[in-house]
Design a protein around this motif. Structure first.
Motif, PDB file in Angstrom:
ATOM      1  N   GLU A 180      -0.247 -20.227  24.653  1.00  0.00           N
ATOM      2  CA  GLU A 180      -0.699 -20.763  23.369  1.00  0.00           C
ATOM      3  C   GLU A 180       0.437 -20.813  22.346  1.00  0.00           C
ATOM      4  N   GLU A 181       1.527 -20.078  22.596  1.00  0.00           N
ATOM      5  CA  GLU A 181       2.654 -20.073  21.666  1.00  0.00           C
ATOM      6  C   GLU A 181       3.589 -21.252  21.884  1.00  0.00           C
ATOM      7  N   LEU A 182       3.353 -22.042  22.918  1.00  0.00           N
ATOM      8  CA  LEU A 182       4.223 -23.175  23.220  1.00  0.00           C
ATOM      9  C   LEU A 182       3.888 -24.341  22.304  1.00  0.00           C
ATOM     10  N   ALA A 358      -4.581 -22.327  30.394  1.00  0.00           N
ATOM     11  CA  ALA A 358      -5.019 -21.495  29.267  1.00  0.00           C
ATOM     12  C   ALA A 358      -6.076 -22.178  28.409  1.00  0.00           C
ATOM     13  N   SER A 359      -6.096 -23.525  28.426  1.00  0.00           N
ATOM     14  CA  SER A 359      -7.005 -24.254  27.535  1.00  0.00           C
ATOM     15  C   SER A 359      -8.326 -24.641  28.190  1.00  0.00           C
ATOM     16  N   GLN A 360      -8.459 -24.444  29.501  1.00  0.00           N
ATOM     17  CA  GLN A 360      -9.695 -24.811  30.189  1.00  0.00           C
ATOM     18  C   GLN A 360     -10.831 -23.860  29.788  1.00  0.00           C
ATOM     19  N   PRO A 361     -12.029 -24.413  29.569  1.00  0.00           N
ATOM     20  CA  PRO A 361     -13.171 -23.527  29.265  1.00  0.00           C
ATOM     21  C   PRO A 361     -13.527 -22.665  30.474  1.00  0.00           C
ATOM     22  N   ALA A 362     -13.877 -21.428  30.227  1.00  0.00           N
ATOM     23  CA  ALA A 362     -14.214 -20.502  31.306  1.00  0.00           C
ATOM     24  C   ALA A 362     -15.583 -19.880  31.049  1.00  0.00           C
ATOM     25  N   GLU A 363     -16.356 -19.761  32.083  1.00  0.00           N
ATOM     26  CA  GLU A 363     -17.669 -19.141  31.986  1.00  0.00           C
ATOM     27  C   GLU A 363     -17.583 -17.705  32.510  1.00  0.00           C
ATOM     28  N   ARG A 365     -16.298 -13.427  31.884  1.00  0.00           N
ATOM     29  CA  ARG A 365     -15.064 -12.665  31.706  1.00  0.00           C
ATOM     30  C   ARG A 365     -14.135 -12.801  32.904  1.00  0.00           C
ATOM     31  N   THR A 366     -14.654 -12.760  34.129  1.00  0.00           N
ATOM     32  CA  THR A 366     -13.804 -12.841  35.326  1.00  0.00           C
ATOM     33  C   THR A 366     -13.084 -14.178  35.401  1.00  0.00           C
ATOM     34  N   ALA A 367     -13.815 -15.274  35.118  1.00  0.00           N
ATOM     35  CA  ALA A 367     -13.193 -16.606  35.148  1.00  0.00           C
ATOM     36  C   ALA A 367     -12.113 -16.721  34.079  1.00  0.00           C
ATOM     37  N   ARG A 368     -12.389 -16.132  32.896  1.00  0.00           N
ATOM     38  CA  ARG A 368     -11.405 -16.185  31.823  1.00  0.00           C
ATOM     39  C   ARG A 368     -10.152 -15.401  32.194  1.00  0.00           C
ATOM     40  N   LEU A 369     -10.310 -14.222  32.808  1.00  0.00           N
ATOM     41  CA  LEU A 369      -9.157 -13.430  33.236  1.00  0.00           C
ATOM     42  C   LEU A 369      -8.373 -14.142  34.334  1.00  0.00           C
ATOM     43  N   GLN A 370      -9.095 -14.830  35.218  1.00  0.00           N
ATOM     44  CA  GLN A 370      -8.417 -15.583  36.278  1.00  0.00           C
ATOM     45  C   GLN A 370      -7.576 -16.708  35.689  1.00  0.00           C
ATOM     46  N   GLN A 371      -8.115 -17.393  34.690  1.00  0.00           N
ATOM     47  CA  GLN A 371      -7.348 -18.455  34.024  1.00  0.00           C
ATOM     48  C   GLN A 371      -6.113 -17.876  33.328  1.00  0.00           C
ATOM     49  N   GLN A 372      -6.271 -16.742  32.680  1.00  0.00           N
ATOM     50  CA  GLN A 372      -5.128 -16.124  32.007  1.00  0.00           C
ATOM     51  C   GLN A 372      -4.052 -15.734  33.016  1.00  0.00           C
ATOM     52  N   LEU A 373      -4.491 -15.234  34.186  1.00  0.00           N
ATOM     53  CA  LEU A 373      -3.533 -14.873  35.226  1.00  0.00           C
ATOM     54  C   LEU A 373      -2.792 -16.107  35.727  1.00  0.00           C
ATOM     55  N   THR A 374      -3.537 -17.193  35.964  1.00  0.00           N
ATOM     56  CA  THR A 374      -2.905 -18.436  36.426  1.00  0.00           C
ATOM     57  C   THR A 374      -1.905 -18.954  35.397  1.00  0.00           C
ATOM     58  N   ALA A 375      -2.303 -18.968  34.123  1.00  0.00           N
ATOM     59  CA  ALA A 375      -1.410 -19.427  33.061  1.00  0.00           C
ATOM     60  C   ALA A 375      -0.173 -18.544  32.971  1.00  0.00           C
ATOM     61  N   SER A 376      -0.373 -17.212  33.121  1.00  0.00           N
ATOM     62  CA  SER A 376       0.756 -16.284  33.036  1.00  0.00           C
ATOM     63  C   SER A 376       1.740 -16.509  34.177  1.00  0.00           C
TER      64      SER A 376
END
Length: 553
Positions: A180-182, A358-363, A365-376
């Motif tokens: 998100e800082e990009l 990072a910007s994809q909607p997630a349903e 907590r697990t999906a959101r953490l998975q997206q954060q891991l992928t983005a990281s």
């Protein structure tokens, strides 16, 4: 200039008013010629010696002017012969081996100081051709041709603006710890940097302007209007890239785009957006792309960009020096830039993927953490690529008038390297009984050796020996880095010999190390070459000897 000198003296007048006249003997071992230069009578041998040297310096000063070579009168035999002798010596040196270009620019030798002005350089070359009357055809990629190309490319961007912006962009990227800082502007800048390096790294084909405009109309269908007839003009590949960059920058504002041709000599194209552009960013992009070619410049306006495009005209009845200059003025592919472009392309894709994840909607907590891991993970890969870009581009940072004692430095370097080598690899300690300073900084020599010694270490995965040795004369030093490993792959050796893009044989490699070393040495007037050897790989690194630029060589 690799001339040997000697002095003889004559005396005249009574003892109380004795005058000494020095004769400076200039000897050229390369040409097998010598020239006697007579000085004026002076009250002492030292002033007489200086007077004879001043005659040579005055001729060199006249030869540095744009067209003064035409002004030497053949009837003034000594002056005319000395001018021809000095120019012939310089031409011979340039066409037989690399020379320290920065030193020649400082001393205003052989027109190098005129490289930033194409018309002045061509005029100087024509005057020299007339004076020398050489009846030779230069071979393609001769040292003379390459020397002019190096100084012309350096003069196009003396502040190394492209490398500076690239380094600053890597700084901003490495500071970002969250997708998100990009900033979107950083991504846009990376796209331009990638396109710039691709443009400089490959030789794209020419295109007609009407054909290019038809391509634009297809690409920007519904948004682009061209309201003036397009002249039948042939554009170089670089000129096309510059115009493409101007249009994409204006179109990025998401407004309607108008293209007009508002001038013919030089041709001037105006790209206008229906909405204002970010002025600081647009000026930065214009400054960068204006350094790609000496035949095109970009200027930011309130709602667009104006591009001026001119054509370099070829002289008629060209001599060999004009041939070399005009060939050098034509853009040549820089393989190092193409390799950096590949890295930047991959880096940009990783950043886009990180932002997307990072910007994809997630349903949940697990999906959101998975997206954060992928983005990281994508951001981590981008940081790794940024470090590779920085490591390569740092070799080409502007250098000052630094020098290093080669023998002492090599011994210190070898001792440091011994502490880092695996126990299965031995390293020789080079001799340091003599002292010679080379015209590179310690940082630059370290970078060159780190690349070449690092390649040897990787080649000796099962153990072996690395040898560092060096030798020097009064003009240059040569460092040999050799190993007894399996040898350099034939395709890498062939690419290096032909000045082509090097395809690395390492997993994930792109040949940037060797390309960076070669580019760094070329800028300093040195050379990287592969030595013939029965076993393993042996590199020869040629380095110019450091001298005081204020003193004639």
């Amino acid at each position: 200039m690799k001339l040997r000198t000697d002095f003889t003296y004559g005396m005249s007048g009574p003892d109380h008013a004795r005058k000494y006249a020095a004769t400076l003997i200039l000897k050229s071992p390369a040409l097998g010629l010598e020239m006697a230069v007579n000085g004026t009578g002076e009250a002492g041998k030292t002033p007489a010696k200086h007077a004879a040297c001043q005659v040579v310096l005055d001729i060199l000063e006249r030869l540095a002017d744009e067209s003064s070579a035409r002004d030497f009168d053949p009837s003034i035999t000594r002056e005319y012969a000395l001018a021809r002798f000095l120019l012939t010596q310089q031409a011979f040196l340039l066409d037989t081996a690399p020379v320290p270009a920065p030193r020649w620019i400082d001393l205003q030798l052989f027109g190098f100081h005129l490289a930033s002005d194409a018309s002045a350089l061509v005029a100087w070359a024509a005057a020299v051709d007339k004076l020398l009357e050489l009846k030779v055809n230069l071979r393609v990629e001769s040292y003379l041709w390459v020397a002019f190309r190096n100084v012309i490319e350096s003069s196009a961007d003396p502040q190394h603006t492209l490398d500076t912006v690239l380094s600053r962009s890597m700084d901003l990227l490495e500071q970002a710890q969250d997708p998100e800082e990009l900033e979107p502007q950083l991504l846009h800048r990376l796209v331009h940097l990638c396109d710039l390096h691709r443009c400089l790294g490959v030789q794209d084909s020419d295109v007609d302007l009407p054909e290019l405009i038809r391509d634009w109309q297809l690409l920007y269908r519904g948004r682009l209007t061209v309201n003036t007839p397009s002249p039948d003009v042939r554009l170089s590949g670089r000129q096309r890239a510059i115009l493409d960059a101007a249009l994409s920058t204006v179109a990025a504002a998401r407004g309607a785009v108008l293209v007009e041709i508002v001038g013919s000599h030089p041709m001037r194209l105006r790209f206008q957006s229906s909405v204002p552009l970010p002025q600081a960013f647009t000026r930065e992009i214009c400054a960068l792309w204006s350094r790609v070619s000496r035949t095109a410049t970009l200027e930011a306006t309130e709602c667009g960009i104006d591009v001026s495009v001119s054509v370099l005209r070829t002289s008629t009845g060209r001599g060999p020096i004009v041939q070399a200059v005009e060939a050098a003025l034509q853009p040549a592919a820089q393989p190092y830039r193409a390799a950096v472009a590949d890295l930047l392309h991959d880096l940009k894709n990783q950043l886009v993927a990180a932002r997307s994840a990072a910007s994809q909607p997630a349903e949940g907590r697990t999906a959101r953490l998975q997206q954060q891991l992928t983005a990281s993970r994508h951001l981590d890969e981008a940081h790794s690529l940024a470090q590779r870009v920085r490591a390569a581009s740092s070799l080409l940072e502007p250098a000052g008038n630094e020098s290093v004692d080669l023998g002492r430095f090599l011994r210190q370097y070898a001792r440091r390297m011994l502490d880092r080598l695996p126990g299965t690899i031995s390293l020789s300690i080079p001799d340091a009984s003599t002292s010679v300073r080379v015209a590179l900084s310690e940082r630059s020599v370290t970078a060159v050796l780190d690349n070449l010694v690092g390649n040897s270490i990787e080649a000796l995965s099962r153990g072996g020996a690395i040898t560092l040795a060096w030798t020097a004369d009064e003009y240059e030093a040569v460092v040999e880095i050799a190993d007894n490993g399996p040898g350099l792959p034939s395709q890498v050796a062939a690419a290096l010999a032909d000045g082509q893009r090097i395809q690395s044989t390492k997993p994930g490699g792109n040949g940037l190390g060797l390309l960076s070393v070669r580019s760094l040495l070329a800028r300093a007037g040195g050379q990287l070459s592969l030595a013939s050897t029965q076993v393993g790989t042996a590199w020869l690194v040629t380095l110019p000897i450091a001298t005081n630029a204020s003193e004639p060589e």
